[in-house]
Design a protein around this motif. Sequence first.
Motif, PDB file in Angstrom:
ATOM      1  N   LEU A 170       0.843  -1.190   0.000  1.00 36.52           N
ATOM      2  CA  LEU A 170       0.000   0.000   0.000  1.00 36.52           C
ATOM      3  C   LEU A 170       0.877   1.239   0.000  1.00 36.52           C
TER       4      LEU A 170
ATOM      5  N   TYR B 111      -1.558   4.501   5.980  1.00 39.98           N
ATOM      6  CA  TYR B 111      -2.906   4.024   5.687  1.00 39.98           C
ATOM      7  C   TYR B 111      -3.881   5.175   5.841  1.00 39.98           C
TER       8      TYR B 111
ATOM      9  N   SER C   3      -6.649   4.325   0.998  1.00 40.73           N
ATOM     10  CA  SER C   3      -5.575   3.394   0.658  1.00 40.73           C
ATOM     11  C   SER C   3      -6.025   2.272  -0.259  1.00 40.73           C
TER      12      SER C   3
END
Length: 320
Positions: free
Chosen positions: A186, A190, A252
């Motif tokens: 990712l 986040y 995200s």
Amino acid sequence: MRFIDNTILPSDITPKGVFEGRRELIKAAAAGSFGLALAPWFSREALASNPEKLAATLNPAYAVKDELSGYKNVTTYNNFYEFGTDKTDPFANAGTLQTRPWTISIEGLVKKPVTLDIDALLKLAPMEERVYRMRCVEGWSMVIPWDGYSLSKLLSKVEPLGSAKYVEFISLADRKQMPGVKSNILDWPYKEGLRLDEAMNPLTLLTFGLYGEALPKQNGAPVRIVVPWKYGFKSAKSIVKIRLTEEMPKTSWSQFDAREYGFYSNVNPLVDHPRWSQATERRIAENKGVFAPKIKTEMFNGYGDLVASMYSGMDLKKFY
């Protein structure tokens, strides 16, 4: 669980006691011939309990009657990619997380931006215990007694401006404490978001604990949100910043793959994930674990009476 006048008794939320009994058995076994095999597991198992108690009063208005998932299941089977992608990784790796000192800033389109430490947040409003269903996008679900208060109580303190339409949540991303942040799965940190009316809905919980204790690290300590009518990834963990914005924030998982993870992500059995159906789920319960039989998933995870009006007139297949 027992009920009187459709109310869950606080004394009924006790599966953790069963879990604690198992812990003693594990300790005893570890002292015998199984010690070498159990020792690595037991050292990680100690992460599952935080002895700090929270004075939370059960709110029966937000307490489903379903069987609880049990403390062991809730604290050892998680999604928290900052500590790894396997469901057991957070349980194994989250001991590195330092939850004191901890501050969270509330900023953006507000009249009174503020930065508060965790102890000030804990004292901002009376603590409640709420028993919520939680549905994961992968198809498993749990029933968890969370401890906190409505996020709206915090947002009201900072007085959102009339131009504010969304609320963005940003989690901690520290490579030293969180081994998963070293990966490129990712775009860290986040980030998650809600519409302002969703964030102000009484169901949206600013959460500090579960089962009457402070959040275990693997469950998003020391502060997270819980949004029970949405898939679990919308409930951001280990939050360090809340920002009110006019434009929809980039989140995200939507950035990872917008086709699979929409901004709204309301639990909807009629809208399949591109790779699997969302019509059923496996409810992880105290005595069934991950081998529970499939049950039908309810629209909005069963919270339609409290949230459906926010989406009146919207095409929920388009706005997924």
